[in-house]
Design a protein around this motif. Structure first.
Motif, mmCIF file in Angstrom:
data_model
loop_
_atom_site.group_PDB
_atom_site.id
_atom_site.type_symbol
_atom_site.label_atom_id
_atom_site.label_comp_id
_atom_site.label_asym_id
_atom_site.label_seq_id
_atom_site.Cartn_x
_atom_site.Cartn_y
_atom_site.Cartn_z
ATOM 1 N N PHE A 101 0.847 -1.188 0.000
ATOM 2 C CA PHE A 101 0.000 0.000 0.000
ATOM 3 C C PHE A 101 0.882 1.237 0.000
ATOM 4 O O PHE A 101 1.994 1.213 0.530
ATOM 5 C CB PHE A 101 -0.893 0.034 1.249
ATOM 6 C CG PHE A 101 -1.946 -1.043 1.262
ATOM 7 C CD1 PHE A 101 -3.138 -0.886 0.560
ATOM 8 C CD2 PHE A 101 -1.752 -2.216 1.996
ATOM 9 C CE1 PHE A 101 -4.109 -1.881 0.581
ATOM 10 C CE2 PHE A 101 -2.717 -3.214 2.016
ATOM 11 C CZ PHE A 101 -3.900 -3.047 1.308
ATOM 12 N N LEU A 102 0.349 2.302 -0.574
ATOM 13 C CA LEU A 102 1.080 3.561 -0.576
ATOM 14 C C LEU A 102 0.196 4.644 0.011
ATOM 15 O O LEU A 102 -0.992 4.730 -0.301
ATOM 16 C CB LEU A 102 1.479 3.924 -2.010
ATOM 17 C CG LEU A 102 2.106 5.315 -2.220
ATOM 18 C CD1 LEU A 102 3.442 5.439 -1.501
ATOM 19 C CD2 LEU A 102 2.291 5.600 -3.713
ATOM 20 N N GLY A 103 0.773 5.465 0.874
ATOM 21 C CA GLY A 103 0.032 6.597 1.416
ATOM 22 C C GLY A 103 0.816 7.871 1.217
ATOM 23 O O GLY A 103 2.046 7.835 1.133
ATOM 24 N N GLY A 104 0.127 8.997 1.127
ATOM 25 C CA GLY A 104 0.834 10.268 1.014
ATOM 26 C C GLY A 104 0.135 11.238 0.075
ATOM 27 O O GLY A 104 -0.982 10.989 -0.369
ATOM 28 N N THR A 105 0.829 12.314 -0.183
ATOM 29 C CA THR A 105 0.266 13.337 -1.068
ATOM 30 C C THR A 105 0.580 12.965 -2.515
ATOM 31 O O THR A 105 1.598 13.345 -3.063
ATOM 32 C CB THR A 105 0.911 14.701 -0.757
ATOM 33 O OG1 THR A 105 2.335 14.508 -0.655
ATOM 34 C CG2 THR A 105 0.400 15.259 0.555
ATOM 35 N N ILE A 106 -0.317 12.200 -3.083
ATOM 36 C CA ILE A 106 -0.102 11.692 -4.442
ATOM 37 C C ILE A 106 -1.076 12.405 -5.384
ATOM 38 O O ILE A 106 -2.288 12.352 -5.173
ATOM 39 C CB ILE A 106 -0.382 10.171 -4.503
ATOM 40 C CG1 ILE A 106 0.313 9.424 -3.360
ATOM 41 C CG2 ILE A 106 -0.010 9.619 -5.869
ATOM 42 C CD1 ILE A 106 1.814 9.418 -3.392
ATOM 43 N N PRO A 107 -0.588 13.087 -6.421
ATOM 44 C CA PRO A 107 -1.493 13.726 -7.369
ATOM 45 C C PRO A 107 -2.366 12.680 -8.076
ATOM 46 O O PRO A 107 -1.854 11.628 -8.477
ATOM 47 C CB PRO A 107 -0.559 14.401 -8.376
ATOM 48 C CG PRO A 107 0.794 14.415 -7.733
ATOM 49 C CD PRO A 107 0.831 13.277 -6.766
#
Ligand SMILES: Nc1nc2c(ncn2[C@@H]2O[C@H](COP(=O)(O)OP(=O)(O)OP(=O)(O)O)[C@@H](O)[C@H]2O)c(=O)[nH]1
Ligand SMILES: [Mg+2]
Lengths: 313, 149
Positions: B104-110
């Motif tokens: 899984f990936l979390g963060g400020t992703i455009p």
């Protein structure tokens, strides 16, 4: 899974790290498989030097271990770390954060770090944590460092599994001296005053030195006089001294025969931990099903004991 | 509301099996508030959470996943370098035979980057504001699916 285990052990012995990781998981998941694994790998004469690191929470145990790893690596040794953190008794979850301070070694083929939650019913060291030492031992790790959580039961437990015990404290943690007096000051082979870069360090050192001298803390080990060493794990100071004293202790226990005796103690302890685990888990399951009348609690308790034990017939 | 009941069921179902999750901060940014909040929430849901701290390389994450033998990997990236970092991480995982670990990936992703990231094999992307409950639920589901295989 059984045949699988032999292949896995073979691959682990050939240095395949994913197989080592999986082997450790099998040990955690099932006592039967753990027992099978140990029957294949355990060697009468353990080779690895087991160093237990305990002490005040936040005193810098993990940071210090990271420094020790660097040092041992540079001397061409292989290092395994078993990093123990507590399991929450309510959620049964755990946050394992000791690695944070050791991540610079994560990709080094001579180093293997495994985090182990306490899990045990009593909150002490788990059977699997001790069994993992045997695996690392068989895999040829020269130094096997166990970081204990530094409070409660695990401090005393560590006596049963380590060749050399480091008790770490630091100035400015409030009542560090009080905490040390409360038990763990009797178990150390080496006392480490870490964070000696702090201004209050000299005062704490003087007190600890005095206390060890007068026998107020530190017990009568067989002719080994507990030592005190000052380090700063963040600045990398005092590490050489610490390593030298650890080696001195190792030579001492080898010469005096304590080294082999400690391996026997560790294995005896491992069997006891497994017995406790099996017994307590079974007891817990059975005790849900009894309806005490309150009329004869003692009889009912004995009955429960008998039923628990009969599960193993 | 239905979601909440499901989550409780899931937590109960997973109570007696150990699920290990790796939470890692990949790349150069030093903000780990979000990652820590997620780590804590997963712990409270009964998972065993290995936390690596900040500034990890893809190599470190892969090696840690191997040594800890984790069931799920959660990565947090706030630096903007998510495409190259995740491309490398996913490639290394496959090369080391860990292609089956859900990531899984979390963060400020455009938003426009999301399809590309999913193509890399990332199971889901959690944008800021994703309820913790959803993160826990998807993590548990992913771990259960993998252990069934
Ligand atoms: N000033 C100073 N800080 C240190 C030193 N060693 C460690 N620290 C800091 O102390 C904090 C705790 O360090 P850890 O290595 O995690 O301590 P620990 O004893 O392993 O902690 P727990 O496992 O949580 O009990 C971190 O912020 C370290 O950077 C030191 O020698 N000097
Ligand atoms: Mg620690």
């Amino acid at each position: 899974m059984k045949n699988n285990v032999e292949t896995l052990i073979g691959n682990a012995l050939n240095g395949d790290r994913a197989s080592i990781g999986r082997l450790l998981t099998y040990i955690e998941r099932s006592p039967e498989i753990a027992s099978k694994i140990l029957s294949i790998i355990i060697q009468e004469k353990g080779g690895g030097h087991v160093i237990g690191v305990t002490g005040i929470p936040g005193s810098g145990k993990s940071t210090l271990i990271s420094r020790l790893i660097s040092h041992y690596k540079n001397s061409g040794l292989r290092v395994a770390v078993v990093a123990i953190d507590p399991t929450s008794p309510l959620s049964r979850g755990a946050l394992l954060g000791d690695r944070i301070r050791m991540q610079e070694h994560a990709t080094d083929p001579r180093v293997f770090i495994r985090s182990v939650p306490t899990r045990g019913v009593k909150g002490g060291l788990s059977f699997s944590g001790v069994a993992m030492i045997e695996v690392f031992d068989r895999l040829g790790f020269d130094k096997i460092i166990v970081e204990s959580i530094g409070v409660g039961q695990t401090d005393i437990d560590i006596m049963n599994l380590a060749h050399t015990i480091l008790v770490v404290t630091a100035p400015g943690l409030g009542d560090e001296i009080q905490a040390l007096k409360a038990g763990i000051m009797e178990i150390g082979d080496i006392y480490v005053l870490n964070k000696s870069d702090k201004p209050e360090a000299n005062r704490t050192y003087a007190y600890l030195d005095f206390a060890l001298e007068t026998g107020e803390i530190g017990s009568e080990k067989i002719k080994w006089k507990p030592r005190l060493v000052k380090t700063s794990a963040v600045m990398g100071q005092g590490i050489e001294d610490l390593v030298d004293i650890i080696e001195e202790h190792l030579q001492f226990i080898k010469k005096s025969g304590i080294y082999q005796e400690k391996i026997r103690v560790r294995r005896r302890y491992m069997v006891r931990l497994l017995a406790e685990k099996l017994f307590l888990e079974t007891l817990e399951n059975l005790s849900d099903s009894i309806e005490p009348t309150g009329k004869n609690i003692y009889e009912e308790a004995v009955q429960l004991l008998k039923e628990t034990l009969s599960q193993f017939d | 509301m239905g979601g909440a009941t499901n989550l409780l069921d899931l937590i109960k179902k997973t109570r007696n099996r150990r699920i290990k999750v790796l939470i890692a901060k990949l790349g150069l940014d030093g903000h780990d508030r979000g990652a820590k909040v997620v780590a804590r929430a997963l712990k409270d849901a009964g998972l065993e959470v290995i936390y690596t701290g900040i500034r990890q390389t893809p190599e470190q994450v892969v090696e840690t996943a191997i040594q800890e033998d984790v069931d799920v990997i959660g990565v947090s990236i706030l630096s903007g370098a998510h495409i190259p970092l995740m491309t490398k991480l996913m490639r290394l995982l496959r090369e080391r035979g860990l292609g089956d670990i859900p990531v899984f990936l979390g963060g400020t992703i455009p938003l426009p980057d999301i399809p590309k990231l999913k193509e890399l094999g990332i199971r889901n992307i959690f944008l800021p504001g994703t309820p913790l409950r959803d993160i826990i639920k998807e993590t548990l589901e992913a771990a259960l699916e993998r252990s069934r295989e």
